[in-house]
Design a protein around this motif. Structure first.
Motif, PDB file in Angstrom:
ATOM      1  N   GLU A 107      -9.791  -8.672  -2.933  1.00 48.90           N
ATOM      2  CA  GLU A 107      -8.430  -8.805  -2.405  1.00 48.90           C
ATOM      3  C   GLU A 107      -7.606  -7.549  -2.693  1.00 48.90           C
ATOM      4  O   GLU A 107      -6.802  -7.111  -1.890  1.00 48.90           O
ATOM      5  CB  GLU A 107      -7.746  -9.949  -3.164  1.00 48.90           C
ATOM      6  CG  GLU A 107      -7.308 -11.141  -2.358  1.00 48.90           C
ATOM      7  CD  GLU A 107      -6.805 -12.199  -3.335  1.00 48.90           C
ATOM      8  OE1 GLU A 107      -7.476 -13.236  -3.397  1.00 48.90           O
ATOM      9  OE2 GLU A 107      -5.793 -11.984  -4.035  1.00 48.90           O
ATOM     10  N   LEU A 108      -7.822  -6.977  -3.900  1.00 50.73           N
ATOM     11  CA  LEU A 108      -6.993  -5.854  -4.352  1.00 50.73           C
ATOM     12  C   LEU A 108      -7.578  -4.491  -4.018  1.00 50.73           C
ATOM     13  O   LEU A 108      -6.877  -3.481  -4.105  1.00 50.73           O
ATOM     14  CB  LEU A 108      -6.799  -5.929  -5.874  1.00 50.73           C
ATOM     15  CG  LEU A 108      -6.006  -7.117  -6.414  1.00 50.73           C
ATOM     16  CD1 LEU A 108      -5.992  -7.092  -7.940  1.00 50.73           C
ATOM     17  CD2 LEU A 108      -4.566  -7.097  -5.888  1.00 50.73           C
ATOM     18  N   CYS A 136      -5.578  -0.062  -7.793  1.00 48.64           N
ATOM     19  CA  CYS A 136      -6.359  -1.287  -7.975  1.00 48.64           C
ATOM     20  C   CYS A 136      -7.059  -1.252  -9.334  1.00 48.64           C
ATOM     21  O   CYS A 136      -7.694  -0.270  -9.687  1.00 48.64           O
ATOM     22  CB  CYS A 136      -7.402  -1.400  -6.862  1.00 48.64           C
ATOM     23  SG  CYS A 136      -8.556  -2.740  -7.145  1.00 48.64           S
ATOM     24  N   THR A 145       3.465 -10.379  -9.527  1.00 46.41           N
ATOM     25  CA  THR A 145       2.976  -9.137 -10.126  1.00 46.41           C
ATOM     26  C   THR A 145       2.081  -9.480 -11.319  1.00 46.41           C
ATOM     27  O   THR A 145       2.225 -10.567 -11.899  1.00 46.41           O
ATOM     28  CB  THR A 145       4.146  -8.267 -10.632  1.00 46.41           C
ATOM     29  OG1 THR A 145       4.804  -8.993 -11.688  1.00 46.41           O
ATOM     30  CG2 THR A 145       5.145  -7.962  -9.526  1.00 46.41           C
ATOM     31  N   GLU A 200      -8.177  -2.697  -1.560  1.00 45.84           N
ATOM     32  CA  GLU A 200      -7.532  -1.804  -0.588  1.00 45.84           C
ATOM     33  C   GLU A 200      -6.238  -1.193  -1.134  1.00 45.84           C
ATOM     34  O   GLU A 200      -5.745  -0.214  -0.607  1.00 45.84           O
ATOM     35  CB  GLU A 200      -7.149  -2.596   0.681  1.00 45.84           C
ATOM     36  CG  GLU A 200      -8.275  -3.415   1.279  1.00 45.84           C
ATOM     37  CD  GLU A 200      -9.362  -2.527   1.835  1.00 45.84           C
ATOM     38  OE1 GLU A 200      -9.025  -1.659   2.656  1.00 45.84           O
ATOM     39  OE2 GLU A 200     -10.528  -2.670   1.419  1.00 45.84           O
ATOM     40  N   LYS A 201      -5.688  -1.794  -2.167  1.00 44.87           N
ATOM     41  CA  LYS A 201      -4.355  -1.378  -2.629  1.00 44.87           C
ATOM     42  C   LYS A 201      -4.432  -0.185  -3.582  1.00 44.87           C
ATOM     43  O   LYS A 201      -5.430  -0.008  -4.275  1.00 44.87           O
ATOM     44  CB  LYS A 201      -3.672  -2.552  -3.342  1.00 44.87           C
ATOM     45  CG  LYS A 201      -3.599  -3.788  -2.463  1.00 44.87           C
ATOM     46  CD  LYS A 201      -2.469  -4.709  -2.860  1.00 44.87           C
ATOM     47  CE  LYS A 201      -2.328  -5.797  -1.813  1.00 44.87           C
ATOM     48  NZ  LYS A 201      -1.998  -7.086  -2.346  1.00 44.87           N
ATOM     49  N   PRO A 202      -3.337   0.614  -3.618  1.00 47.46           N
ATOM     50  CA  PRO A 202      -3.320   1.716  -4.581  1.00 47.46           C
ATOM     51  C   PRO A 202      -3.293   1.137  -6.005  1.00 47.46           C
ATOM     52  O   PRO A 202      -2.811   0.013  -6.205  1.00 47.46           O
ATOM     53  CB  PRO A 202      -2.002   2.451  -4.265  1.00 47.46           C
ATOM     54  CG  PRO A 202      -1.215   1.540  -3.403  1.00 47.46           C
ATOM     55  CD  PRO A 202      -2.132   0.555  -2.781  1.00 47.46           C
TER      56      PRO A 202
END
Ligand code: DC
Length: 222
Positions: free
Chosen positions: A156-157, A163, A88, A159-161
């Motif tokens: 890399e990030l 970001c 994290t 796509e993530k919520p």
């Protein structure tokens, strides 16, 4: 029999772990990500709210270790597999801070040396070529510009919520570089006998090819 030890050092986000994994698969070595050990110690310190002054005695009971399952590394605190929990942003920043504490480095030094003495390894970190394995057969200093490293991380990030923005990632990378390079204890720096590899203009395959080429050249592996 003497084992073969390859040391790869460099800043956060240079692609060390991905590239080192590809290279170890090709050469049949064990890949050791020492950052995971520092992250596990940071998690232990955070979870147990240990003050800096109490770290040295507390680590005597921490029982942080690496295990290799089908050649893949997992990191443990006691019997608890924390390999995913340590990834994290909070633990990244905590590890950057706690890895500067001499008692933490001393605690992990022997663990790293023992693995390298018992296995053919590609070991990545910040002080592997300079401090942990000063006699490594091959040393590589792997880097890329801070902007390129931030760009890769952002992709890399993306796509993530939640970001973070590119600017936030770049600021974070620069802060970690600063912490890692200016600390008194084992700062990140290129060993005198390390080969410098800049991946700013290289993709993963090209970077792995270049490192395999350097290792073969230095170890006469055909
Ligand atoms: O490579 P990483 O981002 O997972 O490393 C986490 C932190 O641990 C990083 O801030 C630097 C520190 N570290 C270190 O001081 N020495 C090492 N050999 C490996 C990592």
């Amino acid at each position: 029999m003497k084992t073969i030890n390859i040391a790869i050092d460099g800043p956060a986000g240079a692609g060390k772990s991905t590239i080192a994994k590809m290279v170890s698969a090709r050469l049949g070595y064990i890949y050791v990500d020492t950052g995971a050990l520092y992250r596990a110690v940071a998690l232990y310190i955070t979870e147990n709210s240990i003050a800096d002054a109490d770290i040295e005695p507390a680590l005597a009971n921490a029982d942080v270790s690496l295990r290799f399952v089908d050649g893949a590394q997992r990191v443990f605190i006691g019997d608890r597999d924390v390999s995913d929990l340590i990834r994290t942003p909070e633990i990244s920043m905590a590890a950057s801070r706690t890895s500067a504490i001499p008692a933490v480095r001393k605690y992990l030094f022997g663990t790293q040396q023992k693995i390298a003495a018992e296995n053919n390894v590609i070991m990545d970190g910040r002080d592997i070529g300079t401090v942990v394995l000063p006699n490594a057969d091959v040393k590589i200093f792997l880097t890329a510009s801070a902007e390129e490293r931030a760009e890769r991380r952002y992709k890399e990030l993306a796509e993530k919520p939640d970001c973070p923005t590119y600017e936030e990632i770049l600021a974070d990378i620069k802060q970690r570089d600063e912490n890692d390079m200016t600390r008194k204890e084992s700062p990140l720096r290129q060993a005198e006998d390390a080969v410098f590899v800049d991946t700013t203009e290289l993709d993963l395959e090209q970077s792995a090819d270049e490192i395999v080429r350097i290792i073969r050249e230095k170890t006469d592996r055909k």
